[in-house]
Design a protein around this motif. Structure first.
Motif, PDB file in Angstrom:
ATOM      1  N   ALA A 110      56.913  36.150   7.908  1.00 26.12           N
ATOM      2  CA  ALA A 110      56.337  36.504   9.209  1.00 26.12           C
ATOM      3  C   ALA A 110      57.360  36.237  10.304  1.00 26.12           C
ATOM      4  CB  ALA A 110      55.068  35.701   9.459  1.00 26.12           C
ATOM      5  N   PRO A 111      57.543  37.184  11.216  1.00 24.14           N
ATOM      6  CA  PRO A 111      58.532  37.007  12.291  1.00 24.14           C
ATOM      7  C   PRO A 111      58.292  35.754  13.135  1.00 24.14           C
ATOM      8  CG  PRO A 111      57.718  39.262  12.267  1.00 24.14           C
ATOM      9  CD  PRO A 111      56.894  38.481  11.284  1.00 24.14           C
ATOM     10  N   GLU A 112      57.034  35.400  13.359  1.00 24.36           N
ATOM     11  CA  GLU A 112      56.732  34.212  14.154  1.00 24.36           C
ATOM     12  C   GLU A 112      57.197  32.951  13.438  1.00 24.36           C
ATOM     13  OE1 GLU A 112      54.307  36.453  13.279  1.00 24.36           O
ATOM     14  OE2 GLU A 112      54.277  37.563  15.169  1.00 24.36           O
ATOM     15  N   ARG A 113      56.959  32.882  12.147  1.00 24.36           N
ATOM     16  CA  ARG A 113      57.395  31.722  11.363  1.00 24.36           C
ATOM     17  C   ARG A 113      58.911  31.645  11.349  1.00 24.36           C
ATOM     18  NH1 ARG A 113      56.140  27.977   7.632  1.00 24.36           N
ATOM     19  NH2 ARG A 113      57.453  27.751   5.793  1.00 24.36           N
ATOM     20  N   LEU A 114      59.559  32.773  11.160  1.00 21.12           N
ATOM     21  CA  LEU A 114      61.010  32.832  11.147  1.00 21.12           C
ATOM     22  C   LEU A 114      61.582  32.391  12.494  1.00 21.12           C
ATOM     23  CD1 LEU A 114      63.413  33.616   9.412  1.00 21.12           C
ATOM     24  CD2 LEU A 114      63.142  35.958  10.221  1.00 21.12           C
ATOM     25  N   ALA A 115      60.954  32.805  13.578  1.00 24.41           N
ATOM     26  CA  ALA A 115      61.410  32.417  14.921  1.00 24.41           C
ATOM     27  C   ALA A 115      61.282  30.910  15.126  1.00 24.41           C
ATOM     28  CB  ALA A 115      60.624  33.174  15.982  1.00 24.41           C
ATOM     29  N   VAL A 116      60.170  30.328  14.680  1.00 22.09           N
ATOM     30  CA  VAL A 116      59.971  28.886  14.849  1.00 22.09           C
ATOM     31  C   VAL A 116      60.966  28.111  13.998  1.00 22.09           C
ATOM     32  CG1 VAL A 116      58.367  26.978  14.414  1.00 22.09           C
ATOM     33  CG2 VAL A 116      57.562  29.048  15.550  1.00 22.09           C
ATOM     34  N   LEU A 117      61.186  28.519  12.770  1.00 15.35           N
ATOM     35  CA  LEU A 117      62.140  27.827  11.901  1.00 15.35           C
ATOM     36  C   LEU A 117      63.562  27.927  12.462  1.00 15.35           C
ATOM     37  CD1 LEU A 117      60.801  28.798   8.374  1.00 15.35           C
ATOM     38  CD2 LEU A 117      60.652  26.575   9.508  1.00 15.35           C
ATOM     39  N   THR A 118      63.913  29.087  12.984  1.00 17.31           N
ATOM     40  CA  THR A 118      65.236  29.266  13.577  1.00 17.31           C
ATOM     41  C   THR A 118      65.382  28.394  14.820  1.00 17.31           C
ATOM     42  OG1 THR A 118      65.323  31.533  12.746  1.00 17.31           O
ATOM     43  CG2 THR A 118      66.884  30.949  14.481  1.00 17.31           C
ATOM     44  N   ALA A 119      64.362  28.367  15.665  1.00 19.52           N
ATOM     45  CA  ALA A 119      64.390  27.528  16.862  1.00 19.52           C
ATOM     46  C   ALA A 119      64.507  26.055  16.491  1.00 19.52           C
ATOM     47  CB  ALA A 119      63.143  27.770  17.711  1.00 19.52           C
ATOM     48  N   LEU A 120      63.806  25.653  15.466  1.00 20.07           N
ATOM     49  CA  LEU A 120      63.875  24.265  15.009  1.00 20.07           C
ATOM     50  C   LEU A 120      65.280  23.920  14.527  1.00 20.07           C
ATOM     51  CD1 LEU A 120      62.390  21.623  14.467  1.00 20.07           C
ATOM     52  CD2 LEU A 120      61.725  22.547  12.246  1.00 20.07           C
ATOM     53  N   ASN A 121      65.885  24.808  13.756  1.00 22.40           N
ATOM     54  CA  ASN A 121      67.255  24.579  13.284  1.00 22.40           C
ATOM     55  C   ASN A 121      68.228  24.479  14.452  1.00 22.40           C
ATOM     56  OD1 ASN A 121      66.694  24.487  10.547  1.00 22.40           O
ATOM     57  ND2 ASN A 121      67.008  26.669  10.246  1.00 22.40           N
ATOM     58  N   LEU A 122      68.122  25.388  15.425  1.00 19.60           N
ATOM     59  CA  LEU A 122      69.015  25.366  16.582  1.00 19.60           C
ATOM     60  C   LEU A 122      68.804  24.108  17.424  1.00 19.60           C
ATOM     61  CD1 LEU A 122      68.875  29.129  17.607  1.00 19.60           C
ATOM     62  CD2 LEU A 122      70.832  27.905  16.633  1.00 19.60           C
ATOM     63  N   ALA A 123      67.550  23.707  17.606  1.00 20.24           N
ATOM     64  CA  ALA A 123      67.259  22.494  18.373  1.00 20.24           C
ATOM     65  C   ALA A 123      67.828  21.269  17.670  1.00 20.24           C
ATOM     66  CB  ALA A 123      65.750  22.349  18.570  1.00 20.24           C
TER      67      ALA A 123
END
Length: 95
Positions: free
Chosen positions: A48-61
């Motif tokens: 899901a794009p939303e899950r992917l966005a949250v995981l990516t944001a978490l990695n970047l943070a």
């Protein structure tokens, strides 16, 4: 003055209002985010794009947090001096 700029992330377009001086930086950030999301998604296009966005944001943070913890704050001469002293102390203890 803010003007609309369209960026493309995971084959979707998003319009963001930014000043003229921030356009290039925004485009670079969008390219980085797109690359990171594609890397994290891999061959699994069912994520899901939303899950992917949250995981990516978490990695970047997390990366940002690690970078801030590892480097003394810029502009704080006392933090730079403290860091230099710690390094010197460590070198002197090795001798």
């Amino acid at each position: 003055m803010s003007e609309p700029v369209t960026v493309r992330i995971l084959d979707r377009e998003y319009t963001v209002g930014v000043g003229e001086e921030e356009r290039d930086s925004l485009a670079a950030a969008a390219r980085m985010l797109d690359a990171r999301m594609r890397e994290l998604r891999g061959g699994n296009k069912m994520v899901a794009p939303e899950r992917l966005a949250v995981l990516t944001a978490l990695n970047l943070a997390h990366e940002l947090q690690q970078g801030r913890a590892a480097a003394p704050r810029r502009g704080d001469p006392f933090a730079l001096i403290d860091e230099a002293n710690r390094k010197l102390d460590a070198l002197l203890q090795q001798s």
